[in-house]
Design an enzyme around this catalytic site. Structure first.
Site, PDB file in Angstrom:
ATOM      1  N   THR A  16      37.981  23.588  35.442  1.00 29.71           N
ATOM      2  CA  THR A  16      37.623  23.077  36.775  1.00 29.71           C
ATOM      3  C   THR A  16      38.502  23.669  37.863  1.00 29.71           C
ATOM      4  O   THR A  16      38.063  23.840  39.005  1.00 29.71           O
ATOM      5  CB  THR A  16      37.740  21.528  36.781  1.00 29.71           C
ATOM      6  OG1 THR A  16      36.829  21.023  35.808  1.00 29.71           O
ATOM      7  CG2 THR A  16      37.404  20.937  38.132  1.00 29.71           C
ATOM      8  N   THR A  91      40.654  21.004  31.378  1.00 35.86           N
ATOM      9  CA  THR A  91      41.387  19.862  30.833  1.00 35.86           C
ATOM     10  C   THR A  91      40.811  19.361  29.510  1.00 35.86           C
ATOM     11  O   THR A  91      41.524  18.748  28.723  1.00 35.86           O
ATOM     12  CB  THR A  91      41.383  18.688  31.838  1.00 35.86           C
ATOM     13  OG1 THR A  91      40.032  18.355  32.162  1.00 35.86           O
ATOM     14  CG2 THR A  91      42.150  19.044  33.092  1.00 35.86           C
ATOM     15  N   ASP A  92      39.510  19.634  29.283  1.00 30.45           N
ATOM     16  CA  ASP A  92      38.870  18.989  28.131  1.00 30.45           C
ATOM     17  C   ASP A  92      39.504  19.379  26.787  1.00 30.45           C
ATOM     18  O   ASP A  92      39.593  18.559  25.888  1.00 30.45           O
ATOM     19  CB  ASP A  92      37.365  19.306  28.109  1.00 30.45           C
ATOM     20  CG  ASP A  92      36.635  18.621  29.263  1.00 30.45           C
ATOM     21  OD1 ASP A  92      37.175  17.636  29.797  1.00 30.45           O
ATOM     22  OD2 ASP A  92      35.539  19.076  29.633  1.00 30.45           O
ATOM     23  N   LYS A 162      44.025  13.969  26.410  1.00 31.54           N
ATOM     24  CA  LYS A 162      43.266  13.669  27.637  1.00 31.54           C
ATOM     25  C   LYS A 162      42.620  12.304  27.467  1.00 31.54           C
ATOM     26  O   LYS A 162      41.914  12.078  26.482  1.00 31.54           O
ATOM     27  CB  LYS A 162      42.204  14.739  27.887  1.00 31.54           C
ATOM     28  CG  LYS A 162      41.401  14.462  29.152  1.00 31.54           C
ATOM     29  CD  LYS A 162      40.413  15.567  29.499  1.00 31.54           C
ATOM     30  CE  LYS A 162      39.612  15.139  30.728  1.00 31.54           C
ATOM     31  NZ  LYS A 162      38.624  16.130  31.158  1.00 31.54           N
ATOM     32  N   TYR A 283      48.891  -1.083   2.942  1.00 35.01           N
ATOM     33  CA  TYR A 283      47.763  -1.848   2.413  1.00 35.01           C
ATOM     34  C   TYR A 283      47.203  -1.156   1.171  1.00 35.01           C
ATOM     35  O   TYR A 283      47.292   0.074   1.044  1.00 35.01           O
ATOM     36  CB  TYR A 283      46.639  -1.938   3.451  1.00 35.01           C
ATOM     37  CG  TYR A 283      46.996  -2.767   4.663  1.00 35.01           C
ATOM     38  CD1 TYR A 283      46.822  -4.145   4.675  1.00 35.01           C
ATOM     39  CD2 TYR A 283      47.501  -2.148   5.801  1.00 35.01           C
ATOM     40  CE1 TYR A 283      47.151  -4.900   5.794  1.00 35.01           C
ATOM     41  CE2 TYR A 283      47.838  -2.888   6.928  1.00 35.01           C
ATOM     42  CZ  TYR A 283      47.661  -4.266   6.918  1.00 35.01           C
ATOM     43  OH  TYR A 283      47.992  -5.003   8.023  1.00 35.01           O
TER      44      TYR A 283
HETATM   45  N1  ASP Z   1      34.938  20.740  31.660  1.00 34.91           N
HETATM   46  C1  ASP Z   1      36.124  21.165  32.328  1.00 34.91           C
HETATM   47  C2  ASP Z   1      36.909  22.047  31.372  1.00 34.91           C
HETATM   48  O1  ASP Z   1      37.505  21.549  30.457  1.00 34.91           O
HETATM   49  C3  ASP Z   1      36.948  19.997  32.746  1.00 34.91           C
HETATM   50  C4  ASP Z   1      38.211  20.323  33.495  1.00 34.91           C
HETATM   51  O2  ASP Z   1      38.691  21.428  33.559  1.00 34.91           O
HETATM   52  O3  ASP Z   1      38.782  19.360  34.053  1.00 34.91           O
HETATM   53  O4  ASP Z   1      36.902  23.225  31.530  1.00 34.91           O
END
Ligand code: ASP
Length: 338
Positions: A16, A91-92, A162, A283
Site C-alpha cells: 500500500t 503489511t499483509d 498483523k 493435558y
Molecule cells: N494488501 C496490501 C499489501 O499487503 C496491504 C498493505 O500494504 O497494507 O500489500
C-alpha cells in the site's frame, strides 16, 4: 565541521505504501515507483544519504519465498556500504518476510527495518510518510535486528503479527516486549536488544518445501488430514487448541499424525492462542500427540514457525534435524525453556 550523513539502502517491495486507487475499479494497486514513494518525504535526503532499489512491485499477498531470498541477497550484496536497511513492503505478509530475513541474515550486525502503510501516500490521512521517516530514523540507531517499525511501535520482526487491516498500529508483538516505540523520536527500550557489530553475515537465504499449516477445528474430519498427508507435502503444522490439544477420541487426528511421521513428514504443533505458548505435557490431549513425535513450536508466532520450517527444509533437514532446529533460538524468535 560537517559529519557524514548516515547511509541507508531502501529496498522496495510494493504494498500500500506504493499504491494508487485504480480510477475504473477503485481497487488499490501497486503503481508507484520507489522514487515516487520517497518523493513524498523530501526531508529524508537532508538527514540521510539514501539509495533505493526495487526488488518487486506487488501487493504483498503475492510475495513468494523466492522474494525473501532476493531481499536478503540484495542486503548481503550491499551490506558493507550502508549503515542500515529499510524495506518498504505490504503489511499483509510483512511478518513472514521479517521472519525470513531474520533467519537468512545470520549474525546480523546492522538494523534491517521493514515498514509500509495502511493508506497510500497520495491519499489524505496517509500514514506512509510518518512510517517511512520513522523507519529510516530507526535504521540509523545502535541495534542489529530485523524489526518492523509501524505506527507507534518498533517490534522484533519474527515476533510480530498483523492484527488490524485498518488501524495505524497494525502490528503487535504478543509474547515478546517491544524493542522500542515512536514517541517524539524513535526510542529503543528493550534492554536485551542486539547491538550493532562489525562481524560478517552468515547467510542462509533459501526457503523450500511444501509446508501446510492446518487449523484444527472442532469436528475436523481426519480424511482431510489424510488427503493433505497424501499430497506432495514436506512439512505439516497443526494449529492446535490451547496449549497444544489434538483431538484423540471421536475423529481422532492421532492416526493421521502417525502416518505422517511414517512418511518422514515433520509434524509441528502450534497454538491458536496468540498470547500463549505450547505446553503439550499439561493435558492428556497434548501428551498423547507428543508421544507420537510431534514438535511443539513454543511461543513462536505462526508466521515465524512456518518460515523457520521452510528454512530448515531448504537446507535438507529431515524430521530429527527439524526437531533439533525447533529446540533452538536462531534469531530471537522463540523463548527456550520458557
Ligand atoms: N494488501 C496490501 C499489501 O499487503 C496491504 C498493505 O500494504 O497494507 O500489500
Amino acid at each position: 565541521m560537517t559529519t557524514a550523513k548516515p547511509s541507508l539502502l531502501v529496498l522496495y517491495c510494493g504494498g500500500t505504501v506504493g499504491m494508487r486507487q485504480d480510477s475504473r475499479t477503485s481497487a488499490l494497486q501497486p503503481q508507484l515507483k520507489v522514487d515516487e514513494v520517497l518523493a513524498h518525504a523530501p526531508m529524508l535526503t537532508q538527514e540521510f544519504k539514501i539509495k533505493s532499489t526495487t526488488v518487486v512491485v506487488t501487493d504483498s499477498t503475492n510475495i513468494q519465498p523466492h522474494h525473501w531470498t532476493e531481499v536478503s541477497e540484495a542486503i548481503a550484496k550491499e551490506y558493507d556500504r550502508y549503515d542500515g536497511f529499510v524495506i518498504l513492503h505490504g503489511t499483509d505478509t510483512m511478518a513472514y518476510t521479517a521472519s525470513a530475513l531474520s533467519y537468512a541474515l545470520g549474525d546480523l550486525g546492522k538494523p534491517v527495518v521493514l515498514t509500509g502503510a495502511q493508506v497510500p501516500p497520495d491519499l489524505l490521512g496517509s500514514d506512509a510518510v510518518s512510517n517511512i521517516v520513522h523507519a529510516c530514523m530507526t535504521a540509523t540507531m545502535d541495534f542489529a535486528e530485523v524489526c518492523i517499525v509501524f505506527g507507534n511501535s518498533i517490534l522484533r520482526g519474527n515476533r510480530s503479527m498483523k492484527i488490524s487491516e485498518s488501524e495505524r498500529n497494525a502490528f503487535i508483538s504478543p509474547v515478546f516486549p517491544e524493542l522500542g516505540s515512536i514517541r517524539l523520536q524513535p526510542e529503543l527500550t528493550y534492554p536485551g536488544i542486539r547491538r550493532r557489530h562489525g562481524g560478517s553475515l552468515n547467510l542462509k537465504t533459501t526457503f523450500g518445501g511444501n509446508v501446510v499449516a492446518l487449523k484444527v477445528v472442532p469436528g475436523l474430519d481426519p480424511k482431510i488430514l489424510d488427503a493433505i498427508i497424501d499430497a506432495d507435502i514436506d512439512g505439516l503444522i497443526l494449529e492446535s487448541f490451547g496449549p497444544g490439544g489434538i483431538p484423540n477420541q471421536e475423529r481422532s487426528l492421532l492416526p493421521g499424525i502417525t502416518r505422517a511421521r511414517k512418511k518422514g513428514i515433520p509434524v509441528l504443533v502450534s497454538t491458536q492462542c496468540i498470547y500463549g505458548t505450547t505446553r503439550m505435557y499439561l493435558y492428556e490431549v497434548g501428551q498423547r500427540a507428543l508421544k507420537l513425535g510431534v514438535v511443539p513450536t513454543g511461543d513462536m508466532t505462526p508466521e515465524a514457525a512456518f518460515v523457520k520450517l521452510k528454512w530448515g527444509l531448504s537446507q535438507g533437514m529431515k524430521t530429527d534435524d527439524i526437531t533439533r532446529l525447533f529446540s533452538k533460538d536462531i534469531a530471537g524468535e522463540v523463548t527456550i525453556g520458557g
